[in-house]
Each structure stands twice: as structure tokens, then as C-alpha cells.
Design an enzyme around this catalytic site. Structure first.
Site, PDB file in Angstrom:
ATOM      1  N   SER A  96      55.424  43.566  27.273  1.00 26.69           N
ATOM      2  CA  SER A  96      54.368  42.717  26.711  1.00 26.69           C
ATOM      3  C   SER A  96      53.033  43.442  26.596  1.00 26.69           C
ATOM      4  O   SER A  96      52.189  43.061  25.775  1.00 26.69           O
ATOM      5  CB  SER A  96      54.205  41.452  27.558  1.00 26.69           C
ATOM      6  OG  SER A  96      53.913  41.777  28.909  1.00 26.69           O
ATOM      7  N   ASP A  99      45.620  35.578  34.917  1.00 25.83           N
ATOM      8  CA  ASP A  99      46.391  36.703  34.384  1.00 25.83           C
ATOM      9  C   ASP A  99      45.526  37.957  34.472  1.00 25.83           C
ATOM     10  O   ASP A  99      44.591  38.137  33.697  1.00 25.83           O
ATOM     11  CB  ASP A  99      46.775  36.420  32.930  1.00 25.83           C
ATOM     12  CG  ASP A  99      47.596  37.542  32.299  1.00 25.83           C
ATOM     13  OD1 ASP A  99      47.700  38.621  32.913  1.00 25.83           O
ATOM     14  OD2 ASP A  99      48.106  37.342  31.184  1.00 25.83           O
ATOM     15  N   HIS A 131      47.595  41.353  31.576  1.00 25.90           N
ATOM     16  CA  HIS A 131      47.403  41.575  30.151  1.00 25.90           C
ATOM     17  C   HIS A 131      45.911  41.724  29.839  1.00 25.90           C
ATOM     18  O   HIS A 131      45.078  41.677  30.743  1.00 25.90           O
ATOM     19  CB  HIS A 131      48.047  40.424  29.369  1.00 25.90           C
ATOM     20  CG  HIS A 131      49.508  40.282  29.643  1.00 25.90           C
ATOM     21  ND1 HIS A 131      50.009  39.396  30.585  1.00 25.90           N
ATOM     22  CD2 HIS A 131      50.575  40.931  29.131  1.00 25.90           C
ATOM     23  CE1 HIS A 131      51.329  39.503  30.634  1.00 25.90           C
ATOM     24  NE2 HIS A 131      51.704  40.431  29.771  1.00 25.90           N
TER      25      HIS A 131
END
Length: 405
Positions: free
Chosen positions: A133, A381, A384
Site C-alpha cells: 500500500s 495511521d 501511510h
């Protein structure tokens, strides 16, 4: 007695005027040509100097410079294909200074990203990002960087291979920028692009063909793999999934990682067209999940962070040097076998950017519990990256290698 003939001056002066005009035109032409050649020479000299400067420069050692005039390179809301996982402004982030930082190597300046030039370079070609990702985030960044230079009716996005392969196409250039989901590069039980959360991760470290057939003929390949290997040991399978005769063994993380990268490198050596395909490997993307590592409060993470880490050379525990050495050794070995793979070492420059993650400002794929809502850092998060943001710099580095290295 003969009549005296009048002296006719018109024809002589006409010839003289024509001659003078031709001289003037020739002089002007020579001057214009001289200026043009001087400018061309200066431009070539500047390009040559830039090329020399960039060829000698360590692009990965430098500092972040605040630049709210040139950055961001695009607007989040103007990117047609922005991911909700990375759209921090859309999901409520108010402090947008993370968008305004430019990476400046110590010994040179990165060239300005030129979307049209890159599209022209990609004419009739495929650029494919392969990995997890984080690599998908870099792919989204690249699409956002170039898609505004493509007419709305001449661009498209589609997904094939059960959702594993996403393809952005610029019709006018017959160019594609693609992402293929293979978080461990080799075959694993986490290969489904949607249902990849499994309690026990298993890899077939000697099997890569199932994935490789989707990117074997690409012109530019950009690989990454790291995040999904971060566990003490991995289940390694010799045999096929579902084969009762398959052999399973727990293998320590770094060793399993090396085995997979050896399979990847062997495939490249024998399958890649060396006269066609440019190869890149993006190093590990750092996480910022433990604030005490940069002097914050123990138990905190990137939640509410708005500034950078200023200690040059800072290295958090989320990045693992032994795994970096595996990558370097495998690539060095490939280069020794005559196959050039460029390592984009984005780890150190990204380590400084603890404020660049989505934190809580992203789409939540599952409903949040009451406990999470009461303590937001528990679902922040810190892996990312917001876009526009840090991955744009990764692509500026990739752009520099494509054009100048």
C-alpha cells in the site's frame, strides 16, 4: 550631332538599395542566429552542468525546506484519482503545512517535475509500481502529478486481475502508469487486494511467476516490499497452497525476506529485457508510532504532530537496518551480474516527516469503537502518507533518475 543621353540614376541606386537591404538582412540573420546559438549553447551548458551536478550529488542526504510558493505540486481536491486513505484535507485535517515542504539535497537541487516531459518519455510505454500500500500511495502520487496535463476526455482508470492491477492511461500518449498489488513480491496468502488480513501470514518464497506475468513487459518497474515482513518469523511454504504435501517452516524475518528477494532478483536476471526496462527499488518507508523515539511522550505517536524531526540522521526503530542491508546486497549482486537496479533510498529523508502521516484524517474502513473515539491516537495511521506530501518527493527522485541519472 548626337543628342546627349540623360544619366539614369534610378537603376544604380536601386541595385545599391537592394544590396544594402541584403546586407542588412544577412547581418540581422547572423545576429539573430548568433543570439539563438548563444542561448542554445547556454541552455545546453546549463543542462550539462545540471547533469554533472546531479550525477555527483547524493540525492538522499539533505534537508526539508519550507516552500509555500512552489508546493504543493497539485491540489488534493483537483486530483481525480485521489485515494480516501491519503486525502487528509478531505477528512478534516486543518494544518496543511505538510504540503509545503521541498526536499533539498546538500550538494544540488532536484529538477522541477515536468509532467509533460515525463508523459512524452512514457509515450507508448508502461510504468508499473509493484508492491504494497505504500507503493500504491506512490503510484497515486504519480498519477496526481501528471493527470492534470492530460485532457479529461483522454484519460482513464481501470482495474483488472481480480483487482490486483490498476491502470491509469493517458490516451494521447498511449502511456500507462499502473499499480500491481504484491505486498511481499513473491506469492503469499495476503495477495488478495481486498481480503489480505490473515492471522498467520504464509509466503511461497520461491514462487513469483503468478505476479510477474502482469509486469514482465513493463518499460519502467518500481518495486517495494518491507512493511508486510515486519514480524519475528514468517511461515514459509515449499509447495502450493492447498497441497497436502507442502512443507511449512517458521523462518526468521530477515532470512525469509532475503530468500524472497533472491527469488525476485533471479527472476529479473533471466526475464527482464535489459535493453528496454529500467528497474527501481524503493527502500523502506518509516513509521512514526512511538513518540518517545523523537523526544515525545511515551505512548503517543504521530497523532497531533505538526512539525518535523530536526535532528539530522534521526533513525526510528520502525526502520530496520538489517533489512536495508539485505536489499543493498541483493541489488549489488544483481548489478554485478550486469543488471542495473537503482535503489531509491527514501528512508532517511522520510524519517524526519513525523507530521506527514494521515493520523486520524482518512477514511475509516471499519466503524470506530467507543474506546477508539475517546482516544484517537489508538487508531491514528502513522504508516501511510498524506497527499500531496512525502510520496511526491519520492517521485521527484524517481523523475530525476529517469531523466538525469
Amino acid at each position: 550631332m548626337a543628342k546627349a543621353q540623360p544619366i539614369v540614376l534610378g537603376s544604380t541606386w536601386g541595385i545599391r538599395n537592394i544590396f544594402q537591404s541584403l546586407v542588412a538582412i544577412l547581418t540581422t540573420t547572423l545576429v539573430v542566429t548568433s543570439i539563438y546559438l548563444t542561448q542554445e549553447g547556454e541552455q545546453w551548458s546549463n543542462e550539462r552542468n545540471k547533469l554533472h551536478s546531479l550525477s555527483k550529488c547524493n540525492l538522499f542526504s539533505g534537508k526539508w525546506v519550507f516552500d509555500n510558493e512552489s508546493y504543493p505540486l497539485y491540489k488534493e481536491q483537483h486530483c481525480t484519482y485521489m485515494s480516501d486513505q491519503l486525502a487528509c484535507e478531505k477528512f478534516g485535517r486543518k494544518d496543511l503545512s505538510y504540503q509545503n515542504w521541498r526536499w533539498e539535497p546538500h550538494q544540488c537541487n532536484l529538477p522541477r517535475f515536468n509532467a509533460t516531459a515525463l508523459l512524452e518519455r512514457l509515450r507508448n510505454k508502461r510504468m508499473v509500481f509493484v508492491g504494497d500500500s505504500l507503493n500504491r500511495g506512490q503510484w497515486v502520487s504519480m498519477v496526481c502529478l501528471i493527470e492534470s496535463s492530460v485532457h479529461p476526455t483522454l484519460k482513464s482508470m481501470r482495474t483488472i486481475a481480480n483487482g490486483s492491477l490498476s491502470i491509469f492511461k493517458a490516451e494521447e500518449y498511449n502511456a500507462t502508469i499502473e499499480f500491481y498489488w504484491a505486498p511481499l513480491l513473491v506469492e503469499s496468502n495476503s495477495d488478495d487486494p481486498v481480503k489480505h488480513r490473515v492471522p498467520e501470514r504464509t509466503v511461497r518464497v520461491q514462487a513469483i511467476e503468478k505476479h510477474a506475468k502482469y509486469w514482465s513487459d513493463a518499460d519502467i518497474l518500481v518495486f517495494n516490499t518491507f512493511l508486510w515482513w515486519r514480524r519475528r518469523a514468517m511461515n514459509v511454504l515449499w509447495g502450493s497452497f492447498g497441497d497436502p504435501n507442502g512443507v511449512f517452516k517458521k523462518v526468521e524475518m530477515v532470512r525469509a525476506y532475503e530468500m524472497a528477494l533472491r527469488t525476485w532478483s533471479d527472476w529479473l536476471e533471466f526475464q527482464i529485457n535489459r535493453n528496454k526496462t529500467k528497474l527501481f527499488f524503493v527502500s523502506m518507508s518509516p513509521t512514526h508510532q512511538k513518540a518517545h523515539e523523537w523526544g515525545g511522550i511515551r505512548g503517543d505517536n504521530c497523532y497531533k504532530e505538526t512539525d518535523q524531526i530536526t535532528e539530522e540522521g534521526y533513525w526510528g526503530n520502525g526502520s530496520i537496518p538489517s533489512m536495508m542491508r539485505v536489499v543493498e546486497n541483493v541489488i549489488e549482486n544483481l548489478n554485478g551480474r550486469g543488471l542495473n537496479v537503482e535503489l531509491l533510498n527514501i528512508t532517511q529523508l522520510s524519517e524526519y516527516r513525523k507530521e506527514g502521516h494521515p493520523s486520524i484524517y482518512r477514511k475509516q474502513w471499519e466503524p470506530l469503537t467507543e474506546e477508539q473515539l475517546l482516544n484517537p491516537k489508538t487508531y491514528a495511521d502513522c504508516i501511510h502518507w498524506c497527499l500531496p506530501g512525502v510520496p511526491d518527493t519520492w517521485n521527484e527522485l524517481l523523475y530525476t533518475y529517469i531523466f538525469y541519472r
